[in-house]
Design a protein around this motif. Structure first.
Motif, short mmCIF file in Angstrom:
data_model
loop_
_atom_site.label_atom_id
_atom_site.label_comp_id
_atom_site.label_asym_id
_atom_site.label_seq_id
_atom_site.Cartn_x
_atom_site.Cartn_y
_atom_site.Cartn_z
N SER A 37 62.31 5.01 -32.66
CA SER A 37 62.88 6.19 -32.04
C SER A 37 64.02 6.75 -32.91
O SER A 37 63.81 7.05 -34.08
CB SER A 37 63.33 5.85 -30.62
OG SER A 37 63.59 7.01 -29.88
N GLN A 38 65.24 6.88 -32.37
CA GLN A 38 66.37 7.33 -33.18
C GLN A 38 66.53 6.46 -34.43
O GLN A 38 66.91 6.94 -35.50
CB GLN A 38 67.67 7.29 -32.38
CG GLN A 38 68.89 7.75 -33.17
CD GLN A 38 70.22 7.52 -32.49
OE1 GLN A 38 71.28 7.58 -33.11
NE2 GLN A 38 70.21 7.26 -31.19
N ASP A 62 62.10 10.29 -33.87
CA ASP A 62 62.28 11.71 -33.51
C ASP A 62 62.79 12.48 -34.73
O ASP A 62 63.87 13.05 -34.74
CB ASP A 62 63.21 11.87 -32.31
CG ASP A 62 64.53 11.14 -32.43
OD1 ASP A 62 64.68 10.31 -33.35
OD2 ASP A 62 65.42 11.40 -31.61
N THR A 73 63.44 16.23 -30.16
CA THR A 73 62.51 16.17 -29.04
C THR A 73 62.81 17.28 -28.05
O THR A 73 63.95 17.71 -27.90
CB THR A 73 62.58 14.82 -28.32
OG1 THR A 73 61.65 14.81 -27.22
CG2 THR A 73 63.97 14.53 -27.79
N GLN A 122 69.90 14.62 -30.98
CA GLN A 122 68.46 14.43 -31.02
C GLN A 122 67.66 15.54 -30.35
O GLN A 122 66.43 15.53 -30.38
CB GLN A 122 68.10 13.08 -30.36
CG GLN A 122 68.63 11.89 -31.13
CD GLN A 122 68.32 10.60 -30.42
OE1 GLN A 122 67.20 10.10 -30.45
NE2 GLN A 122 69.33 10.03 -29.77
N VAL A 133 59.54 11.41 -27.28
CA VAL A 133 59.62 12.27 -28.47
C VAL A 133 58.41 13.20 -28.43
O VAL A 133 57.29 12.82 -28.77
CB VAL A 133 59.65 11.46 -29.77
CG1 VAL A 133 59.76 12.39 -30.97
CG2 VAL A 133 60.83 10.49 -29.75
N TYR A 157 54.41 14.87 -29.89
CA TYR A 157 54.38 13.65 -30.72
C TYR A 157 54.21 13.98 -32.20
O TYR A 157 54.71 13.25 -33.06
CB TYR A 157 53.29 12.68 -30.25
CG TYR A 157 51.88 13.08 -30.59
CD1 TYR A 157 51.33 12.80 -31.83
CD2 TYR A 157 51.07 13.72 -29.65
CE1 TYR A 157 50.02 13.17 -32.15
CE2 TYR A 157 49.77 14.08 -29.96
CZ TYR A 157 49.25 13.80 -31.20
OH TYR A 157 47.97 14.16 -31.51
N GLN A 182 57.04 14.04 -34.83
CA GLN A 182 57.52 12.82 -35.47
C GLN A 182 57.12 12.76 -36.94
O GLN A 182 57.77 12.09 -37.75
CB GLN A 182 56.96 11.60 -34.74
CG GLN A 182 57.35 11.52 -33.28
CD GLN A 182 56.63 10.41 -32.54
OE1 GLN A 182 56.20 9.43 -33.14
NE2 GLN A 182 56.50 10.55 -31.22
N HIS A 227 56.07 5.45 -25.61
CA HIS A 227 57.23 5.39 -26.50
C HIS A 227 57.88 4.02 -26.55
O HIS A 227 58.25 3.54 -27.62
CB HIS A 227 58.26 6.43 -26.05
CG HIS A 227 59.43 6.57 -26.98
ND1 HIS A 227 59.36 7.26 -28.17
CD2 HIS A 227 60.70 6.09 -26.91
CE1 HIS A 227 60.53 7.21 -28.78
NE2 HIS A 227 61.36 6.51 -28.04
#
Length: 285
Positions: A131-132, A159, A163, A192, A225, A228, A231, A254
């Motif tokens: 993720s982050q 992400d 997002t 984010q 996110v 998708y 990404q 996720h």
């Protein structure tokens, strides 16, 4: 004491956004949370087969242990030196990290990678983030000299372009002051949101930097996110992987992709050692 309804209404999108970006389960006992099994061993020396230490970078609301109870032992078993850090801590908020300004978090990552390289004697590290944690290292690579110290970045549901939370972030415009409230309470969340100043600067001029190999592992069932495909990265040295292209019956979303999805783990191992990669199929689960 009840909140006045106007104040509660103002905080509603903040609470929704914080809930939606949660990436790790709560742990009741801090001493249990800090226990690791076979990783964060600073006496570990990388092998000839796996000469680079692996640094795991947790996601929003995650920490250095809970996010990696599946993947870290998986990699240790395959003879990697594995390390994980906590970053983005807020005062008075234990266990749930990744909430501070992402630029500050990237500086914490920089210092941690230096510590790992010094302890292991390796010239470069590989980074794996959820993720982050798959996006934040790109700031380190681009602006803090990380490209000279990192061979590969593997992102699990990162992400990279922010997002929309399936359109939820657009509701912020309906609540005057809500975005400022998020930024004040947890700036790492505001960074984010798709279109944030942080993300515009990060992605300006291209997604990648020379000399680093990039892998993105995504799931079409990602509910955090979104969309998708945001990404994915573009540029030299990039491989974008959709789990459902490898196994149509993989329904991981996720959280699962970072916590326990064996296909994502297998693809991570392939990205860390592409010369010995093996096909990822449903049978790897």
């Amino acid at each position: 004491m009840k909140l006045p309804w106007k104040r509660a209404l103002k905080l509603l999108p903040v609470l929704l956004l914080m809930a939606a970006l949660t990436t790790a389960p709560a742990v009741a006992d801090d001493s249990t949370a800090r226990t690791t099994s076979g990783w964060n061993n600073f006496s570990c020396k990388p092998s000839a087969d796996h000469p680079r230490p692996v640094v795991l970078v947790h996601g929003t609301f995650g920490n250095s242990v809970d996010n990696w109870l599946g993947l870290a032992p998986y990699l240790v078993k395959r003879d990697y030196c594995v390390f994980s850090l906590d970053y983005g801590q807020l005062p008075g908020v234990p266990l749930f990290h990744g909430l501070g300004p992402i630029e500050d978090s990237a500086r914490q990552l920089s210092a941690y990678v230096d510590r790992v390289l010094s302890a292991t004697g390796a010239a470069e590290a590989d980074l794996v983030g959820h993720s982050q944690g798959g996006m934040m290292p790109r700031h380190y690579l681009k602006f803090l000299g990380g490209a000279d110290k990192v061979h590969a970045l593997i992102g699990l549901a990162p992400d990279n372009h922010g997002t929309t939370l399936n359109g939820l972030t657009r509701l912020l415009d309906l609540f005057p002051g809500a975005e400022d409230a998020i930024d004040g309470m947890a700036p790492g969340l505001a960074d984010q949101i798709a279109g944030s100043d942080f993300l515009r600067e990060l992605n300006e001029g291209g997604d990648t930097v020379p000399g680093v190999s990039y892998t993105v592992i995504a799931t079409k069932y990602d509910e955090v996110v979104t969309p998708y495909a945001s990404q994915y990265l573009s540029g030299p040295g990039v491989r974008n992987v959709l789990l459902q292209d490898l196994c149509s019956v993989d329904f991981s979303e996720h959280l699962a992709i970072g916590l326990f999805d064996r296909l994502a783990f297998h693809e991570t191992a392939n990205a860390l050692d592409p010369d010995h990669a093996t096909p990822t199929t449903c049978f790897n689960a």
